[in-house]
Design a protein around this motif. Structure first.
Motif, PDB file in Angstrom:
ATOM      1  N   SER A   7       7.241   2.175  -0.818  1.00 19.61           N
ATOM      2  CA  SER A   7       7.126   0.748  -0.560  1.00 19.61           C
ATOM      3  C   SER A   7       5.886   0.415   0.286  1.00 19.61           C
ATOM      4  O   SER A   7       5.223  -0.606   0.064  1.00 19.61           O
ATOM      5  CB  SER A   7       8.418   0.294   0.103  1.00 19.61           C
ATOM      6  OG  SER A   7       8.261  -0.869   0.791  1.00 19.61           O
ATOM      7  N   GLU A   8       5.554   1.289   1.236  1.00 24.71           N
ATOM      8  CA  GLU A   8       4.331   1.067   2.037  1.00 24.71           C
ATOM      9  C   GLU A   8       3.083   1.119   1.158  1.00 24.71           C
ATOM     10  O   GLU A   8       2.164   0.312   1.321  1.00 24.71           O
ATOM     11  CB  GLU A   8       4.221   2.110   3.154  1.00 24.71           C
ATOM     12  CG  GLU A   8       5.193   1.922   4.314  1.00 24.71           C
ATOM     13  CD  GLU A   8       4.926   0.665   5.145  1.00 24.71           C
ATOM     14  OE1 GLU A   8       3.769   0.212   5.211  1.00 24.71           O
ATOM     15  OE2 GLU A   8       5.884   0.138   5.727  1.00 24.71           O
ATOM     16  N   ALA A   9       3.061   2.080   0.246  1.00 28.66           N
ATOM     17  CA  ALA A   9       1.894   2.205  -0.635  1.00 28.66           C
ATOM     18  C   ALA A   9       1.789   1.002  -1.571  1.00 28.66           C
ATOM     19  O   ALA A   9       0.696   0.480  -1.822  1.00 28.66           O
ATOM     20  CB  ALA A   9       1.977   3.506  -1.428  1.00 28.66           C
ATOM     21  N   THR A  13       3.069  -2.019  -1.027  1.00 23.36           N
ATOM     22  CA  THR A  13       2.700  -3.188  -0.211  1.00 23.36           C
ATOM     23  C   THR A  13       1.199  -3.216   0.041  1.00 23.36           C
ATOM     24  O   THR A  13       0.562  -4.270  -0.022  1.00 23.36           O
ATOM     25  CB  THR A  13       3.461  -3.171   1.133  1.00 23.36           C
ATOM     26  OG1 THR A  13       4.850  -3.162   0.857  1.00 23.36           O
ATOM     27  CG2 THR A  13       3.111  -4.390   1.975  1.00 23.36           C
ATOM     28  N   ASN A  14       0.621  -2.044   0.314  1.00 23.80           N
ATOM     29  CA  ASN A  14      -0.830  -1.981   0.525  1.00 23.80           C
ATOM     30  C   ASN A  14      -1.589  -2.467  -0.707  1.00 23.80           C
ATOM     31  O   ASN A  14      -2.584  -3.184  -0.584  1.00 23.80           O
ATOM     32  CB  ASN A  14      -1.268  -0.561   0.857  1.00 23.80           C
ATOM     33  CG  ASN A  14      -1.041  -0.222   2.320  1.00 23.80           C
ATOM     34  OD1 ASN A  14      -0.726  -1.088   3.120  1.00 23.80           O
ATOM     35  ND2 ASN A  14      -1.204   1.052   2.653  1.00 23.80           N
ATOM     36  N   ALA A  15      -1.121  -2.057  -1.868  1.00 17.54           N
ATOM     37  CA  ALA A  15      -1.801  -2.489  -3.089  1.00 17.54           C
ATOM     38  C   ALA A  15      -1.699  -4.005  -3.258  1.00 17.54           C
ATOM     39  O   ALA A  15      -2.660  -4.667  -3.651  1.00 17.54           O
ATOM     40  CB  ALA A  15      -1.207  -1.771  -4.306  1.00 17.54           C
ATOM     41  N   VAL A  46      -1.176  -6.284  -0.799  1.00 18.55           N
ATOM     42  CA  VAL A  46      -1.809  -7.031   0.296  1.00 18.55           C
ATOM     43  C   VAL A  46      -3.315  -6.801   0.361  1.00 18.55           C
ATOM     44  O   VAL A  46      -4.085  -7.740   0.542  1.00 18.55           O
ATOM     45  CB  VAL A  46      -1.169  -6.618   1.648  1.00 18.55           C
ATOM     46  CG1 VAL A  46      -1.921  -7.235   2.811  1.00 18.55           C
ATOM     47  CG2 VAL A  46       0.290  -7.008   1.686  1.00 18.55           C
ATOM     48  N   HIS A  47      -3.724  -5.531   0.227  1.00 18.26           N
ATOM     49  CA  HIS A  47      -5.132  -5.194   0.469  1.00 18.26           C
ATOM     50  C   HIS A  47      -5.952  -5.061  -0.812  1.00 18.26           C
ATOM     51  O   HIS A  47      -7.105  -5.485  -0.848  1.00 18.26           O
ATOM     52  CB  HIS A  47      -5.240  -3.878   1.246  1.00 18.26           C
ATOM     53  CG  HIS A  47      -4.502  -3.887   2.549  1.00 18.26           C
ATOM     54  ND1 HIS A  47      -4.849  -4.715   3.592  1.00 18.26           N
ATOM     55  CD2 HIS A  47      -3.435  -3.171   2.974  1.00 18.26           C
ATOM     56  CE1 HIS A  47      -4.020  -4.495   4.612  1.00 18.26           C
ATOM     57  NE2 HIS A  47      -3.151  -3.569   4.262  1.00 18.26           N
ATOM     58  N   ALA A  48      -5.358  -4.421  -1.840  1.00 18.91           N
ATOM     59  CA  ALA A  48      -6.170  -4.127  -3.027  1.00 18.91           C
ATOM     60  C   ALA A  48      -6.521  -5.401  -3.782  1.00 18.91           C
ATOM     61  O   ALA A  48      -7.638  -5.544  -4.283  1.00 18.91           O
ATOM     62  CB  ALA A  48      -5.416  -3.168  -3.945  1.00 18.91           C
ATOM     63  N   MET A 102       0.059   0.724  10.399  1.00 18.99           N
ATOM     64  CA  MET A 102       0.891   1.930  10.474  1.00 18.99           C
ATOM     65  C   MET A 102       1.384   2.425   9.122  1.00 18.99           C
ATOM     66  O   MET A 102       2.123   3.407   9.045  1.00 18.99           O
ATOM     67  CB  MET A 102       2.089   1.661  11.395  1.00 18.99           C
ATOM     68  CG  MET A 102       1.704   1.455  12.854  1.00 18.99           C
ATOM     69  SD  MET A 102       0.753   2.829  13.533  1.00 18.99           S
ATOM     70  CE  MET A 102       2.042   4.066  13.677  1.00 18.99           C
ATOM     71  N   GLY A 103       0.971   1.775   8.041  1.00 18.05           N
ATOM     72  CA  GLY A 103       1.493   2.141   6.724  1.00 18.05           C
ATOM     73  C   GLY A 103       1.225   3.590   6.345  1.00 18.05           C
ATOM     74  O   GLY A 103       2.147   4.332   5.977  1.00 18.05           O
ATOM     75  N   PHE A 104      -0.007   4.020   6.460  1.00 15.58           N
ATOM     76  CA  PHE A 104      -0.337   5.412   6.099  1.00 15.58           C
ATOM     77  C   PHE A 104       0.335   6.405   7.042  1.00 15.58           C
ATOM     78  O   PHE A 104       0.763   7.490   6.622  1.00 15.58           O
ATOM     79  CB  PHE A 104      -1.853   5.627   6.103  1.00 15.58           C
ATOM     80  CG  PHE A 104      -2.546   5.094   4.877  1.00 15.58           C
ATOM     81  CD1 PHE A 104      -2.111   5.431   3.601  1.00 15.58           C
ATOM     82  CD2 PHE A 104      -3.649   4.251   4.989  1.00 15.58           C
ATOM     83  CE1 PHE A 104      -2.746   4.947   2.466  1.00 15.58           C
ATOM     84  CE2 PHE A 104      -4.301   3.765   3.858  1.00 15.58           C
ATOM     85  CZ  PHE A 104      -3.845   4.110   2.599  1.00 15.58           C
TER      86      PHE A 104
END
Ligand SMILES: Nc1ncnc2c1ncn2[C@@H]1O[C@H](COP(=O)(O)OP(=O)(O)OP(=O)(O)O)[C@@H](O)[C@H]1O
Ligand SMILES: [Mg+2]
Length: 151
Positions: free
Chosen positions: A50-52, A54-56, A58-60, A112-114
């Motif tokens: 889920s963190e990975a 979410t990163n995609a 929000v950030h990608a 803190m995701g990674f």
């Protein structure tokens, strides 16, 4: 290698929108179930994937749109592998991005995701190319449990 579909890999492709985050968690859990993880291991896997994802989201793809590609497979009979890929903006400096508390997300992100992915999985590998996208590989071994026993 001639028939990649026969390696047991399961794939999920989803629009990069927060409304779809739940699918990624359920996908990860449903796949992980085949190795009979503990409740705690299951929670760790769902959180890391889920963190990975979410990163995609929000950030990608900060302007919305875009697709997230997730694959899952079992390696060596006892190890789960999840790969989360996007074709978004990419990461300039992966080493820096993976440092605890590094964020480009401003006040609402803690960076803190990674770190969470690394603490919950055995191995986290990130590769990224600016303007092309990012690939996050998460690996976790699930120790076999004695039949009928508790761990
Ligand atoms: N898929 C991605 N595409 C582009 N940049 C990314 C991607 N994943 C992470 N990053 C970059 O790496 C940084 C660190 O990510 P990390 O998940 O550790 O923290 P965060 O997302 O900023 O905050 P948190 O996860 O705590 O909400 C992000 O701020 C972002 O700059
Ligand atoms: Mg994050």
């Amino acid at each position: 290698m001639s028939n990649r579909a026969s390696d047991g890999r399961v794939k999920l492709e989803l629009p990069a929108s927060s409304i779809n985050e739940g699918f990624a968690r359920v996908f990860a859990a449903a796949f992980a179930a085949r190795l009979d993880p503990t409740i705690e291991e299951m929670a760790d896997i769902k959180t890391a994937v889920s963190e990975a994802v979410t990163n995609a989201i929000v950030h990608a793809y900060p302007n919305g749109g875009g697709t997230i590609y997730i694959t899952a497979r079992v390696i060596g009979g006892d190890t789960l592998e999840f790969v989360i890929r996007d074709k978004g903006c990419g990461i300039m400096d992966v080493k820096q991005a993976m440092e605890p508390m590094f964020t480009t997300g401003g006040e609402e992100r803690s960076g803190m995701g990674f770190t969470i992915m690394q603490s919950f999985m055995d191995k986290v590998t990130v590769s990224s190319q600016l303007g092309k996208g990012t690939r996050v590989r998460l690996v976790k071994r699930i120790a076999p449990r004695a039949a009928g026993g508790k761990k």
